[in-house]
Design an enzyme around this catalytic site. Structure first.
Site, PDB file in Angstrom:
ATOM      1  N   TYR A 135     -13.996 -43.551  89.432  1.00  0.00           N
ATOM      2  CA  TYR A 135     -13.397 -42.960  88.238  1.00  0.00           C
ATOM      3  C   TYR A 135     -12.205 -43.769  87.734  1.00  0.00           C
ATOM      4  CZ  TYR A 135     -16.202 -38.815  89.338  1.00  0.00           C
ATOM      5  OH  TYR A 135     -17.226 -37.949  89.601  1.00  0.00           O
ATOM      6  N   LYS A 184     -18.739 -42.877 103.036  1.00  0.00           N
ATOM      7  CA  LYS A 184     -20.055 -43.497 103.156  1.00  0.00           C
ATOM      8  C   LYS A 184     -19.847 -44.920 103.683  1.00  0.00           C
ATOM      9  CE  LYS A 184     -24.573 -43.350 102.356  1.00  0.00           C
ATOM     10  NZ  LYS A 184     -25.502 -42.414 102.990  1.00  0.00           N
ATOM     11  N   ASP A 217     -23.556 -37.576 102.934  1.00  0.00           N
ATOM     12  CA  ASP A 217     -24.834 -36.865 102.828  1.00  0.00           C
ATOM     13  C   ASP A 217     -24.979 -35.836 103.945  1.00  0.00           C
ATOM     14  OD1 ASP A 217     -24.695 -39.366 104.032  1.00  0.00           O
ATOM     15  OD2 ASP A 217     -26.833 -39.744 103.959  1.00  0.00           O
ATOM     16  N   ASP A 241     -15.345 -34.722  93.869  1.00  0.00           N
ATOM     17  CA  ASP A 241     -15.770 -34.019  92.658  1.00  0.00           C
ATOM     18  C   ASP A 241     -17.009 -33.165  92.973  1.00  0.00           C
ATOM     19  OD1 ASP A 241     -16.081 -33.279  90.051  1.00  0.00           O
ATOM     20  OD2 ASP A 241     -16.584 -35.267  89.275  1.00  0.00           O
TER      21      ASP A 241
END
Ligand code: NAD
Length: 357
Positions: A135, A184, A217, A241
């Site tokens: 972002y 991640k 995940d 988010d």
């Protein structure tokens, strides 16, 4: 003999900039102010304008006087603001976040009796980094025919450290036992690896708080199988988010969710120090479909005000306010229409205040 001196604990009375907002904003703000006062909080409100109302009155969705007020008070309670989609002015929410460098978005998610949800016993907090990652707004088309584009995720040690430190400090202040860092780093070894490494270093300074990390995940799956497993989650902007809305969904949606946007404390090191502040707001929007009808649910803003009271160390008033809200929600007769009840905003607020005793 002289009479013993009785020491009365003094509660400081901070000034807080108050943005009434658009749509249902003024209705839920009035309700929240009544409840905050009944809870015994000591706040001096300074009303300022922003959003569509400010455009109508001053020709500016974020007038300089509003920025100056928040700059001075370093505290704001904000009802939702309308953002025109497509053209028009840019989001005031985003502008405020950027101007004051509000790097930590804090979203508690807790199951509450009377708010329909699939789970019970959920009580977690997501701390989302709010300024970096994908972002950061660095993206472009790679070729003139616009057949490919790239977006760049920026992760810095500075940005990672300050939000992770905030998560640990929050955990300590609120008696929480664990911080889970979500990433991640198995795939994004440098950017997410930096966030994870920074987390491992910061964790060593907080031996009283348990620390673990989890791939995003796996986190998403674990959150819908066993959300009660989580306590404080700290993560980067994009994952935060998504996971913060997922968390809101676990406990009955965005309608009653509170949030805080936090910058550094005055005097803290770092570029944000001189403009530091904390802004508290409901997660939901301006609900134009029910604006002016007196039926809006003020819970999200009331719980945001409770976060504000915690922040200014008026924890007793915060607890009273939360207890009042919990009691009013638990009784079907005093719930608002969005939660299947028949009470209007004023009746619900009366019930919140009554329940505080
Ligand atoms: P919304 O949250 O305003 O409304 C979605 C639905 O939820 C509507 O049916 C509405 O009536 C209902 N709802 C929302 N809050 C409620 C409450 N407190 N009590 C009862 N019912 C409630 O979302 P939207 O329609 O997508 O957005 C409307 C406007 O709000 C847009 O201009 C958008 O930009 C703005 N918005 C502002 C913020 C903010 O200021 N933080 C956040 C989200 C949306």
């Amino acid at each position: 003999m002289t009479a013993p001196t009785v020491s009365v604990p003094t509660v400081s009375r901070p000034t807080v900039s108050l943005i009434e907002g658009d749509g249902i904003g003024p209705e839920i703000t009035a309700a929240t102010l009544r409840a905050v006062e009944a809870a015994g909080a000591q706040i001096a409100w300074e009303r300022v304008d922003a959003g569509a109302g400010a455009v109508a009155r001053h020709g500016d969705p974020l007038p300089p006087a509003t920025l100056a007020s928040i700059q001075r008070t370093r505290l704001a309670l904000k009802a939702p603001l309308a953002t025109p989609s497509g053209g028009g002015y840019r989001s005031v929410n985003v502008a405020l976040r950027q101007h004051f460098d509000l790097y930590a978005n804090v979203r508690p998610a807790r199951t509450m009796a009377g708010v329909p949800s699939r789970f019970t016993g959920v009580d977690l907090v997501i701390v989302r980094e709010n300024t970096e990652d994908l972002y950061a707004g660095i993206e472009h088309y790679i070729d003139p025919r616009r057949t490919a584009a790239e977006s760049i995720a920026i992760i810095t040690r500075f940005g990672s450290e300050r939000v992770i430190v905030y998560a640990f400090e929050y955990a300590r202040r609120h008696g929480r036992r664990k911080v889970t860092l979500v990433h991640k780093a198995n795939i994004l070894k440098m950017s997410n690896g930096l966030f994870l490494d920074t987390g491992r270093e910061v964790a060593k300074r907080y031996p009283d708080i348990e620390f673990d990390d989890m791939i995003v995940d796996a986190t998403a799956m674990r959150m819908v199988i066993a959300p009660e497993r989580f306590d404080v989650i700290v993560t980067m902007n994009l994952f935060g988010d998504i996971l913060s809305d997922l968390a809101a969904g676990l406990v009955g949606g965005l309608g009653v969710a509170p949030a805080a946007n936090i910058g550094d404390a005055p005097g803290a090191p770092g570029p944000s120090a001189e403009r530091a502040c904390a802004m508290f707001e409901a997660v939901h929007g301006t609900a134009p479909d029910i604006a002016g009808k007196g039926i809006a649910n003020p819970t999200g803003l009331m719980l945001s005000a409770a976060m504000l009271l915690d922040h200014v160390e008026q924890g007793v008033a915060a607890a009273r306010l939360r207890a009042g809200v919990a009691a009013a929600l638990a009784d079907p007769a005093t719930r608002t229409g969005d939660l299947g009840g028949r009470a209007n905003t004023a009746q619900y607020t009366d019930a919140v205040i009554r329940a505080m005793g």
